[in-house]
Design a protein around this motif. Structure first.
Motif, short mmCIF file in Angstrom:
data_model
loop_
_atom_site.label_atom_id
_atom_site.label_comp_id
_atom_site.label_asym_id
_atom_site.label_seq_id
_atom_site.Cartn_x
_atom_site.Cartn_y
_atom_site.Cartn_z
N MET A 1 0.77 -1.23 0.03
CA MET A 1 0.09 -0.05 -0.10
C MET A 1 0.77 1.06 -0.11
SD MET A 1 -3.14 0.56 2.59
CE MET A 1 -3.92 -1.10 2.60
N ASN A 2 0.97 2.04 -1.06
CA ASN A 2 1.80 3.07 -1.36
C ASN A 2 1.14 4.36 -0.90
OD1 ASN A 2 3.83 4.82 -2.14
ND2 ASN A 2 3.30 4.83 -4.17
N ARG A 3 1.51 4.72 0.21
CA ARG A 3 1.01 6.04 0.84
C ARG A 3 1.77 7.43 0.80
NH1 ARG A 3 -2.74 4.64 6.16
NH2 ARG A 3 -3.34 2.40 5.55
N LYS A 4 1.26 8.29 0.04
CA LYS A 4 1.97 9.49 -0.27
C LYS A 4 1.83 10.44 1.03
CE LYS A 4 1.43 9.42 -5.13
NZ LYS A 4 0.84 10.16 -6.44
N LEU A 5 3.07 11.01 1.29
CA LEU A 5 2.95 11.71 2.78
C LEU A 5 2.27 13.16 2.50
CD1 LEU A 5 6.02 10.40 4.53
CD2 LEU A 5 3.53 9.74 4.76
N ASN A 6 2.51 13.79 1.30
CA ASN A 6 2.19 15.30 0.90
C ASN A 6 0.92 15.40 0.24
OD1 ASN A 6 4.35 16.25 2.58
ND2 ASN A 6 5.79 15.75 0.63
N TYR A 7 0.06 16.10 0.66
CA TYR A 7 -1.25 16.54 -0.05
C TYR A 7 -0.85 17.68 -1.17
CZ TYR A 7 -5.83 18.19 -0.87
OH TYR A 7 -7.03 18.88 -1.56
N ASN A 8 -0.84 17.24 -2.34
CA ASN A 8 -0.73 18.10 -3.49
C ASN A 8 -2.04 18.08 -4.63
OD1 ASN A 8 0.34 19.86 -5.42
ND2 ASN A 8 2.00 18.64 -5.89
N PRO A 9 -2.86 18.95 -4.34
CA PRO A 9 -3.92 19.01 -5.21
C PRO A 9 -3.79 19.37 -6.92
CG PRO A 9 -4.33 20.90 -3.70
CD PRO A 9 -3.10 20.03 -3.45
N ASN B 1 -6.21 26.92 -8.67
CA ASN B 1 -4.83 27.28 -8.83
C ASN B 1 -4.01 27.22 -7.32
OD1 ASN B 1 -5.05 26.64 -11.45
ND2 ASN B 1 -4.97 28.84 -11.82
N LYS B 2 -4.45 27.90 -6.40
CA LYS B 2 -3.89 28.28 -5.06
C LYS B 2 -4.34 27.13 -3.93
CE LYS B 2 -2.88 32.21 -2.04
NZ LYS B 2 -3.31 33.57 -1.78
N TYR B 3 -5.54 26.65 -4.00
CA TYR B 3 -5.74 26.04 -2.86
C TYR B 3 -6.43 24.58 -3.38
CZ TYR B 3 -5.86 30.32 -0.24
OH TYR B 3 -5.60 31.60 0.28
N GLY B 4 -6.63 24.47 -4.38
CA GLY B 4 -7.26 23.01 -5.05
C GLY B 4 -8.66 22.87 -5.14
N ALA B 5 -9.31 22.32 -5.88
CA ALA B 5 -10.84 22.12 -6.06
C ALA B 5 -11.51 21.84 -4.86
CB ALA B 5 -11.08 21.37 -7.41
N ASP B 6 -11.05 20.67 -4.34
CA ASP B 6 -11.73 20.34 -3.15
C ASP B 6 -12.10 21.30 -1.99
OD1 ASP B 6 -12.23 17.74 -3.94
OD2 ASP B 6 -10.63 16.92 -3.39
N ASP C 1 -5.80 18.95 4.63
CA ASP C 1 -4.36 18.67 4.90
C ASP C 1 -4.44 17.79 6.25
OD1 ASP C 1 -2.82 20.19 3.04
OD2 ASP C 1 -2.79 21.87 4.13
N LYS C 2 -5.18 18.30 7.12
CA LYS C 2 -5.37 17.47 8.38
C LYS C 2 -6.07 15.90 8.03
CE LYS C 2 -6.90 19.28 12.14
NZ LYS C 2 -7.95 19.88 13.10
N VAL C 3 -7.12 15.98 6.98
CA VAL C 3 -7.49 14.57 6.87
C VAL C 3 -6.43 13.79 6.15
CG1 VAL C 3 -9.27 13.40 5.03
CG2 VAL C 3 -9.74 15.66 6.22
N PRO D 1 -18.49 12.41 -1.78
CA PRO D 1 -19.62 13.46 -2.47
C PRO D 1 -19.09 14.81 -2.30
CG PRO D 1 -20.79 12.71 -0.64
CD PRO D 1 -19.20 11.65 -0.59
N ILE D 2 -18.26 15.03 -1.27
CA ILE D 2 -17.99 16.63 -0.84
C ILE D 2 -16.77 17.00 -1.64
CG2 ILE D 2 -17.58 18.26 1.21
CD1 ILE D 2 -19.17 15.76 2.73
N THR D 3 -15.78 16.19 -1.30
CA THR D 3 -14.31 16.33 -1.97
C THR D 3 -13.76 15.13 -2.69
OG1 THR D 3 -13.50 15.61 0.20
CG2 THR D 3 -13.81 17.87 0.04
N PRO D 4 -14.39 15.18 -3.94
CA PRO D 4 -14.19 13.97 -4.82
C PRO D 4 -12.71 13.48 -5.04
CG PRO D 4 -15.09 15.63 -5.97
CD PRO D 4 -15.18 15.87 -4.78
N TYR D 5 -12.14 14.52 -5.25
CA TYR D 5 -10.37 14.13 -5.68
C TYR D 5 -9.59 13.58 -4.61
CZ TYR D 5 -11.33 17.29 -9.81
OH TYR D 5 -11.63 17.95 -10.81
N ILE D 6 -9.61 14.45 -3.23
CA ILE D 6 -9.02 13.56 -2.03
C ILE D 6 -9.51 12.42 -1.80
CG2 ILE D 6 -10.09 14.97 -0.51
CD1 ILE D 6 -7.47 15.44 1.21
#
Length: 819
Positions: free
Chosen positions: A1-9, A603-608, A639-641, A721-726
């Motif tokens: 299970m490959n878990r990426k440590l940084n959230y990059n939308p 562009n600055k914060y992400g769609a989610d 980020d917390k999620v 349904p709320i934040t589909p990408y993340i």
């Protein structure tokens, strides 16, 4: 299970959007074994170069709700298309010195690109565009249907004319004397126009409002616009000439108190009854009135103006002379274009009488028993009371007197009962290029002939000069190749109708086309409409209450009568989103330089983060201001999620109590969010999620690995349904299931886990709270009674008084009744 440590939308969102489209995750298929849910946004105008975050106020919540319903097992239709014909699009093209075909293509492409970066679950294979001949062919088909039923007709009439847009406007499109689109002051112009006979459906449009789940303010606006009134037309002989004035009134019981008559400036009687001494002032007043819209003329608080004609009419009841005035608050399009003034019992008449020092006679005494001379508006009795100073009506209540007076007037031949409506027929023709051509041919021999259905669509020809002429003719009138044709009936020489249809004609049926968008044989297959329609939830702005929403209801009822559809109302539930203002509290506008685009935020914060903030910003129907700190907060939450799900526990010791606590909190969260979705409480959905994440983060290092994994999976599913990408990205990291998260079901909460083990019980003595106890939900009444009666505090309060009753409402309260 490959878990990426940084959230990059910026990395994950484009990749996932491509994955969803490639794998057709949002493709809609008719499946009649499943319950359907049709969720629709108002058809957007691509009449500008860009969307703002304000436009997202309905697109994002409806997407969230559509995704949620799909996860709950519904077959969901949530489509998108473009209302691209009409004034907004053409004016934009003129302003930018481009052809509307080019600007429409450009704007649609940009709007679609902006919507695609928001993670919206549209099935783009169902996309429609009102400027596409394959679409407006059927708009023309509906015109012919209305024409054959006698519901489309042409007549010469005085219409609102916008000198800037160089076209006529419907009454609904004139706001405070100005064009609804460009803001120019409008004038009146006599032109031959096409109308839809919407007044034939007035009663049904009014009565069926009780069948739909719409905001009451929208229903009220439609009721007022339709303006149904039961009353009587009373005739008054004009003194000195062989003419009568007919006045419509709903209150003939007060007619003994009539002291004047007012007629509309447009009333044909004006020329006949105006005395020479009043001629100049009357002509001047009429010219001034032409610059005012009907809406402005009848607006509450509008200053009363008028001019005396010099003529009088006779009240048959008492032979009194009534001076005949002209005033703009009387409309020729309402009633008979003449009203009888009873200033003692109608506030509008009172204001007019005070302004021009006309007599005021009391004929009603209200519950306050005031029978003094009426000098203040507070004394004007309109709603109830008993009749005085009215001969055979004296002593009757106003309702009984109204019926008796109507009977009397009809018996005498002085009046006739009738029903009037404020609503006028829908002016459909426009002297503009950018619209669906009206499918009518004018033949000198055969008259007005509809184009044969086999010849549809009547294509809008490509022209270089599309700007309005200003003469009252459409730019199409200059195109001889388009105009000159043959009659479908006799084959002789004929000319095409050169006016185009109002853009609202295209948007009055578009919701039906989504059910069968590629059909080239008919507008839609009835079996597909029967499955998908009517629309379960329709979301958009309240500004369309008496235009689009009324017109769509009219179209639907006509189609129902023809057996084309099986329902009479198009939209079961309607919701209106609140406006998002700029951070400076003003409406977003390029002229203010305060427009915030979704592109810049994504562009600055992400769609989610944007989706989450659009939900969290405030109650859905409430007007709110944009706040950059809010979008920063939603990004921090994501980020917390990400951190909670991807990072392993750092604690060395598992705490069983922590597992129990977080599991109970999770199931309560699922239940609360589910309930809030159904109630459109999106802001509390987000706040509930934030509360849960605070607890989850606090307990994380005390959780067992199994519980952490289970919580992570459930959390990601709730977020889907709320934040589909993340949600999709995290699902791919933590789950071995190769299906998209958006093809999974909504988690089911455990009823036993959402119940509280401990409850707070208020203890009352004779109805007054004297103490509060925390007890187990499993406690029996006898056990609770023993605890309470042995309490020192309660013993002091009771002071050896006799207990008459011990009342226990389980898990709610205790009331001890003593004497």
């Amino acid at each position: 299970m490959n878990r990426k440590l940084n959230y990059n939308p910026s990395e994950i969102e484009p990749k996932l959007e491509e994955y969803w489209q490639k794998n057709k995750v949002y493709k809609v298929i008719e499946d009649k074994t499943r319950k359907k849910y049709y969720c629709l946004d108002f058809f957007p105008y691509p009449s500008g170069s860009s969307l703002s975050v304000g436009h997202c106020r309905n697109y994002i919540p409806t997407d969230v709700l559509s995704r949620f319903r799909k996860m709950k097992g519904y077959n969901v239709l949530h489509p998108m298309g473009w209302d691209a014909f009409g004034l907004p699009a053409e004016n934009y093209a003129i302003k930018n010195k481009k052809h509307p075909q080019d600007t429409t293509v450009e704007n649609v492409a940009n709007f679609k690109k902006q919507l695609s970066i928001l993670g919206l679950s549209f099935d783009w294979e169902r996309e429609i565009n009102s400027t596409d001949p394959s679409y407006y062919r059927w708009t023309q088909w509906f015109f012919i249907l209305l024409f054959k039923k006698g519901l489309a007709y042409q007549k010469v009439a005085e219409q609102w004319w916008c000198p800037s847009c160089k076209t006529v406007l419907a009454n609904e499109q004139v706001e405070e004397g100005k064009c609804w689109r460009c803001g120019s002051i409008v004038t009146r112009k006599g032109l031959k126009q096409w109308f839809f006979r919407i007044t034939s459906y007035a009663d049904r449009l009014l009565n069926d409002l009780d069948k739909i789940d719409w905001p009451e303010k929208i229903k009220l606006m439609q009721r007022n616009w339709i303006g149904r009134k039961e009353g009587i037309n009373i005739e008054y002989q004009i003194e000195g000439i062989d003419e009568k004035i007919t006045c419509f009134t709903t209150r003939p019981d007060t007619n003994f108190g009539a002291t004047f008559i007012v007629i509309a400036p447009e009333n044909p009687l004006v020329k006949k009854i105006t005395k020479s001494v009043s001629k100049k002032s009357v002509e001047k007043y009429i010219e001034e009135t032409k610059r005012k819209s009907e809406i402005d003329r009848i607006a509450e608080g509008h200053k009363k103006t008028g001019v005396f004609t010099g003529s009088y009419a006779i009240n048959n009841l008492n032979n009194k002379k009534l001076p005949i005035w002209i005033s703009d608050f009387v409309l020729m399009s309402v009633g008979t274009g003449a009203v009888v003034g009873v200033p003692g019992h109608d506030l509008r008449d009172f204001e007019f009488a005070i302004t021009f020092k006309l007599p005021i006679v009391r004929v009603v005494v209200g519950a306050d028993a005031d029978n003094l001379e009426i000098t203040k508006k507070e004394q004007v009795q309109e709603e109830e009371g008993k009749i005085i100073n009215s001969e055979f009506l004296n002593g009757l209540d106003i309702h009984t007197a109204t019926k008796k007076m109507m009977d009397y007037l009809e018996k005498k031949g002085w009046g006739k009962r009738t029903v009037n409506y404020k609503m006028r027929d829908w002016l459909i023709s426009r002297q503009r290029y950018w619209g669906a051509p009206i499918p009518i041919i004018h033949c000198e021999k055969c008259g007005v002939v509809p184009v044969s259905e086999e010849s549809l669509p009547v294509l809008l020809p490509e022209v270089d000069n599309f700007e309005p002429t200003g003469t009252g003719e459409s730019p199409l009138s200059k195109n001889k190749d388009f105009v000159n044709t043959t009659c479908p009936k006799c084959g002789g020489k004929a000319k095409r109708e050169t006016d185009t249809q109002d853009g609202f004609a295209c948007s009055s049926w578009y919701f039906l086309r989504y059910a069968d968008p590629q059909n080239d044989k008919k507008p839609f297959e009835k079996n597909k409409i029967d499955y998908w329609c009517p629309v379960d939830l329709y979301v958009g702005g309240a500004e369309h209450a008496v235009m689009h929403l009324l017109y769509a209801r009219f179209f639907t009822k006509v189609m129902y009568d023809e057996g084309v559809v099986s329902f009479e109302e198009p939209f079961i539930k309607l919701m209106n989103q609140g406006m998002i203002l700029a951070s400076d509290g003003r409406k977003m506008s390029k002229s203010f330089g305060n427009v915030i685009t979704p592109n810049s935020v994504v562009n600055k914060y992400g769609a989610d983060a944007l989706r989450l903030y659009e939900m969290f910003i405030g109650p859905f129907e409430q007007e709110v201001s944009w706040d950059d700190s809010g979008i920063k907060g939603t990004r921090k939450f994501l980020d917390k999620v990400w951190q909670f799900v991807t990072e392993k526990n750092k604690g060395n010791k598992e705490d069983l109590q922590a597992d129990v606590k977080i599991e109970k909190a999770l199931h309560k969260t699922i239940k609360k969010i589910e309930a809030d979705f159904y109630e459109f409480k999106f802001n509390t959905v987000v706040s509930t999620l934030m509360e849960f994440m605070n607890l989850a983060t606090y307990l994380k290092n005390s959780l067992s690995e199994k519980m952490h994994n289970d919580i992570s999976e459930k959390l990601v599913t709730i977020l889907a349904p709320i934040t589909p990408y993340i949600a999709e990205e995290l699902w791919k990291q933590i789950s071995n299931d190769k299906k998209s998260i958006h093809e999974h079901s909504w988690p089911i909460y455990n009823e036993n886990l959402v119940k509280d083990d401990i409850v707070e019980i208020p203890v009352q003595i004779n109805g007054k709270i004297r103490d509060k106890l925390f007890v187990s939900t499993t406690i029996t009444e006898e056990e609770l009674k023993k605890i309470i009666l042995e309490s020192k505090k309660i013993k002091i309060m009771l002071n050896n008084k006799k207990i008459q009753r011990f009342i226990y409402v389980k898990d709610r309260l205790v009331n001890i009744v003593v004497v």
